[in-house]
Motif scaffolding. Structure first.
Motif, PDB file in Angstrom:
ATOM      1  N   LEU A  65       0.822  -1.218   0.000  1.00 56.64           N
ATOM      2  CA  LEU A  65       0.000   0.000   0.000  1.00 56.64           C
ATOM      3  C   LEU A  65       0.851   1.260   0.000  1.00 56.64           C
ATOM      4  O   LEU A  65       0.331   2.356  -0.187  1.00 56.64           O
ATOM      5  CB  LEU A  65      -0.944  -0.003   1.212  1.00 56.64           C
ATOM      6  CG  LEU A  65      -1.980  -1.137   1.230  1.00 56.64           C
ATOM      7  CD1 LEU A  65      -2.807  -1.078   2.502  1.00 56.64           C
ATOM      8  CD2 LEU A  65      -2.875  -1.075  -0.004  1.00 56.64           C
ATOM      9  N   GLY A  66       2.141   1.111   0.191  1.00 51.09           N
ATOM     10  CA  GLY A  66       3.043   2.252   0.094  1.00 51.09           C
ATOM     11  C   GLY A  66       3.620   2.451  -1.288  1.00 51.09           C
ATOM     12  O   GLY A  66       4.490   3.317  -1.480  1.00 51.09           O
ATOM     13  N   LEU A  78       1.202  -1.414  -7.377  1.00 48.20           N
ATOM     14  CA  LEU A  78      -0.180  -1.901  -7.417  1.00 48.20           C
ATOM     15  C   LEU A  78      -0.719  -1.841  -8.838  1.00 48.20           C
ATOM     16  O   LEU A  78      -1.370  -2.788  -9.310  1.00 48.20           O
ATOM     17  CB  LEU A  78      -1.065  -1.082  -6.484  1.00 48.20           C
ATOM     18  CG  LEU A  78      -0.787  -1.147  -4.984  1.00 48.20           C
ATOM     19  CD1 LEU A  78      -1.815  -0.318  -4.225  1.00 48.20           C
ATOM     20  CD2 LEU A  78      -0.794  -2.579  -4.477  1.00 48.20           C
ATOM     21  N   TYR A  79      -0.468  -0.748  -9.505  1.00 50.15           N
ATOM     22  CA  TYR A  79      -0.918  -0.604 -10.888  1.00 50.15           C
ATOM     23  C   TYR A  79      -0.292  -1.657 -11.786  1.00 50.15           C
ATOM     24  O   TYR A  79      -0.982  -2.302 -12.596  1.00 50.15           O
ATOM     25  CB  TYR A  79      -0.574   0.800 -11.401  1.00 50.15           C
ATOM     26  CG  TYR A  79      -0.750   0.944 -12.895  1.00 50.15           C
ATOM     27  CD1 TYR A  79      -2.015   1.096 -13.447  1.00 50.15           C
ATOM     28  CD2 TYR A  79       0.349   0.916 -13.751  1.00 50.15           C
ATOM     29  CE1 TYR A  79      -2.180   1.213 -14.826  1.00 50.15           C
ATOM     30  CE2 TYR A  79       0.195   1.026 -15.115  1.00 50.15           C
ATOM     31  CZ  TYR A  79      -1.069   1.174 -15.645  1.00 50.15           C
ATOM     32  OH  TYR A  79      -1.226   1.279 -17.009  1.00 50.15           O
ATOM     33  N   ALA A  96      -5.097   3.549  -8.653  1.00 48.48           N
ATOM     34  CA  ALA A  96      -4.048   2.786  -9.345  1.00 48.48           C
ATOM     35  C   ALA A  96      -4.562   1.406  -9.744  1.00 48.48           C
ATOM     36  O   ALA A  96      -4.335   0.938 -10.874  1.00 48.48           O
ATOM     37  CB  ALA A  96      -2.819   2.660  -8.445  1.00 48.48           C
ATOM     38  N   LEU A  97      -5.263   0.752  -8.847  1.00 50.21           N
ATOM     39  CA  LEU A  97      -5.802  -0.575  -9.152  1.00 50.21           C
ATOM     40  C   LEU A  97      -6.904  -0.494 -10.203  1.00 50.21           C
ATOM     41  O   LEU A  97      -6.986  -1.338 -11.101  1.00 50.21           O
ATOM     42  CB  LEU A  97      -6.322  -1.218  -7.867  1.00 50.21           C
ATOM     43  CG  LEU A  97      -5.234  -1.632  -6.866  1.00 50.21           C
ATOM     44  CD1 LEU A  97      -5.839  -1.925  -5.502  1.00 50.21           C
ATOM     45  CD2 LEU A  97      -4.459  -2.837  -7.376  1.00 50.21           C
ATOM     46  N   TYR A  98      -7.734   0.512 -10.094  1.00 48.85           N
ATOM     47  CA  TYR A  98      -8.805   0.700 -11.081  1.00 48.85           C
ATOM     48  C   TYR A  98      -8.220   0.943 -12.473  1.00 48.85           C
ATOM     49  O   TYR A  98      -8.653   0.336 -13.466  1.00 48.85           O
ATOM     50  CB  TYR A  98      -9.669   1.890 -10.646  1.00 48.85           C
ATOM     51  CG  TYR A  98     -10.678   2.342 -11.665  1.00 48.85           C
ATOM     52  CD1 TYR A  98     -11.715   1.510 -12.067  1.00 48.85           C
ATOM     53  CD2 TYR A  98     -10.593   3.618 -12.228  1.00 48.85           C
ATOM     54  CE1 TYR A  98     -12.645   1.945 -12.999  1.00 48.85           C
ATOM     55  CE2 TYR A  98     -11.507   4.049 -13.159  1.00 48.85           C
ATOM     56  CZ  TYR A  98     -12.532   3.202 -13.538  1.00 48.85           C
ATOM     57  OH  TYR A  98     -13.452   3.629 -14.469  1.00 48.85           O
ATOM     58  N   GLU A  99      -7.211   1.797 -12.540  1.00 45.62           N
ATOM     59  CA  GLU A  99      -6.589   2.073 -13.838  1.00 45.62           C
ATOM     60  C   GLU A  99      -5.834   0.856 -14.363  1.00 45.62           C
ATOM     61  O   GLU A  99      -5.669   0.683 -15.582  1.00 45.62           O
ATOM     62  CB  GLU A  99      -5.650   3.285 -13.707  1.00 45.62           C
ATOM     63  CG  GLU A  99      -6.414   4.582 -13.494  1.00 45.62           C
ATOM     64  CD  GLU A  99      -5.533   5.722 -13.022  1.00 45.62           C
ATOM     65  OE1 GLU A  99      -4.296   5.527 -12.919  1.00 45.62           O
ATOM     66  OE2 GLU A  99      -6.080   6.809 -12.735  1.00 45.62           O
TER      67      GLU A  99
END
Length: 309
Positions: free
Chosen positions: A113-114, A119-120, A156-159
Motif C-alpha cells: 500500500l506504500g 499496485l498498478y 491505481a488498481l482501477y486504472e
C-alpha cells in the motif's frame, strides 16, 4: 446487495466455507491467499487451497469461490493467475490487505500500500493474463501507518483494470482495533466506476446497515463477524434470527464430523480452537467450552468433550 465471505488465513478454509455457505445466502467466497514468489506453482497447490476447483469452483451449496493470490512480482502473479484460470478458477482476487508481519516483511499484502505504482503494475499484468470474461478483484486497507493512501491506491488498481475492489476500512497500523472508518470508503466509492465492497467491524445486521449507509456501498464482505455469528449473512439478508447456543453446539459437532485432509490429529484441534475464539465474542457459553478444550491436543479428546455438552 451482495454478501461476500472474506478470506481469512488459517481459519476460513474449504471446510468452513462449506459449513457457512450451507447456512447463509452468500454470493461469493474468497480463498485463503496462495503465496506467489518466483515460480509458477504446480496444480496441487491450487487444489489444496481451493478443492472447490473439482466442482466448478463452487462450494457444495453452490456458492462461487474466487482464488486469492498474494505476492509482489507482477509477472509471476500474472503467470499464476493464468494457471489458476486454466484449472477452472472463476476469477482472481489480489491480496493487498494482509497486515501480518511475516507477510509484510517480504513486501506482500498491506506492505504494497506504500507503492501505488507497483499496485498498478500488478493489476495490469494480472488483468492481461486472466480471460476477459473472468473478474479480477483486489482487497486493500486504507493505508499503512495512516489512513491516507486509499484514493491513490484505489485509482491505481482501477486504472490497472480490476473489476471490483474490497476495502477493509482500517489502516495496516490500525490492525483490527475498532472502529472501522466506513465514511472514508465512501470517497473510494465516489471515485471508482466499479463495484466497491466495504469490510470491517460488521458483527450484526444493524452494523451492516450502518456500514452500507456510511460507505455508500451496496455490497458487504464479512469475515470475523461471520465466524462469531455463523448465520450472520442470513440475519442481514433474510432477517433470520441468530442461532441459539444449542444450534451452535450442533454445528460444532457437524464440523467435527467433516473429513479433514492431512494429519487430523494436528489440524482439527487448532482449527476448532480458532473458531471458538471467535464464537466466544457472541456466545458466553463458548468461553467456557474454550477453557475446556484449550489444552487438549488430540481430536478424540476434543470430540468427547463436544459430545458431552
Amino acid at each position: 446487495m451482495r454478501l461476500i465471505l472474506a478470506p481469512m488465513e488459517g481459519v476460513l478454509d474449504h471446510l468452513m466455507r462449506d459449513l457457512l455457505t450451507r447456512l447463509n445466502p452468500f454470493d461469493l467466497c474468497v480463498t485463503e491467499f496462495i503465496r506467489v514468489v518466483d515460480m509458477r506453482l504446480p496444480p496441487r497447490v491450487f487444489y489444496r487451497l481451493c478443492p472447490e476447483l473439482y466442482q466448478g469452483c463452487r462450494t457444495p451449496a453452490g456458492t462461487p469461490v474466487r482464488i486469492q493470490l498474494l505476492g509482489q512480482d507482477p509477472d509471476w502473479l500474472a503467470e499464476n493467475a493464468a494457471q489458476a484460470c486454466r484449472l477452472g478458477a472463476g476469477g482472481i482476487d489480489l491480496n493487498f490487505g494482509c497486515p501480518a508481519k511475516t507477510v509484510n516483511r517480504h513486501r506482500g499484502g498491506a506492505a504494497l500500500l506504500g507503492d501505488s505504482e507497483q499496485l498498478y503494475r500488478i493489476a495490469r499484468a494480472v488483468r492481461a493474463a486472466v480471460p476477459a470474461g473472468l473478474p479480477v478483484s483486489a482487497k486493500i486497507r486504507l493505508g499503512l501507518e495512516e489512513r491516507d493512501s486509499y484514493l491513490e491506491n484505489s485509482l491505481a488498481l482501477y486504472e490497472g483494470g480490476i473489476s471490483e475492489l474490497a476495502v477493509h476500512a482500517r489502516s495496516k497500523q490500525d490492525g483490527y482495533r475498532p472502529p472501522a472508518y466506513w465514511p472514508l470508503v465512501a470517497e473510494i466509492r465516489a471515485a471508482l466506476a466499479i463495484p466497491v465492497v466495504v469490510n470491517g467491524e460488521i458483527w450484526n445486521a444493524a452494523q451492516a446497515d450502518q456500514a452500507r449507509r456510511e460507505s455508500g456501498c451496496q455490497d458487504l464482505m464479512l469475515g470475523r463477524g461471520a465466524l462469531a455469528l455463523p448465520n450472520l449473512a442470513a440475519t442481514i439478508k433474510a432477517g433470520t434470527a441468530a442461532l441459539s447456543w444449542a444450534q451452535i453446539r450442533a454445528l460444532l459437532l457437524d464440523y467435527s464430523d467433516m473429513e479433514i485432509e492431512g494429519d487430523k490429529g494436528l489440524y482439527y484441534p487448532n482449527r476448532l480452537k480458532q473458531w471458538l475464539s471467535y464464537l466466544k465474542l457472541q456466545y458466553p457459553e463458548a468461553q467456557a467450552l474454550f477453557g475446556q478444550v484449550r489444552t487438549l491436543k488430540h481430536t478424540a479428546d476434543i470430540r468427547r468433550t463436544l459430545a458431552a455438552l
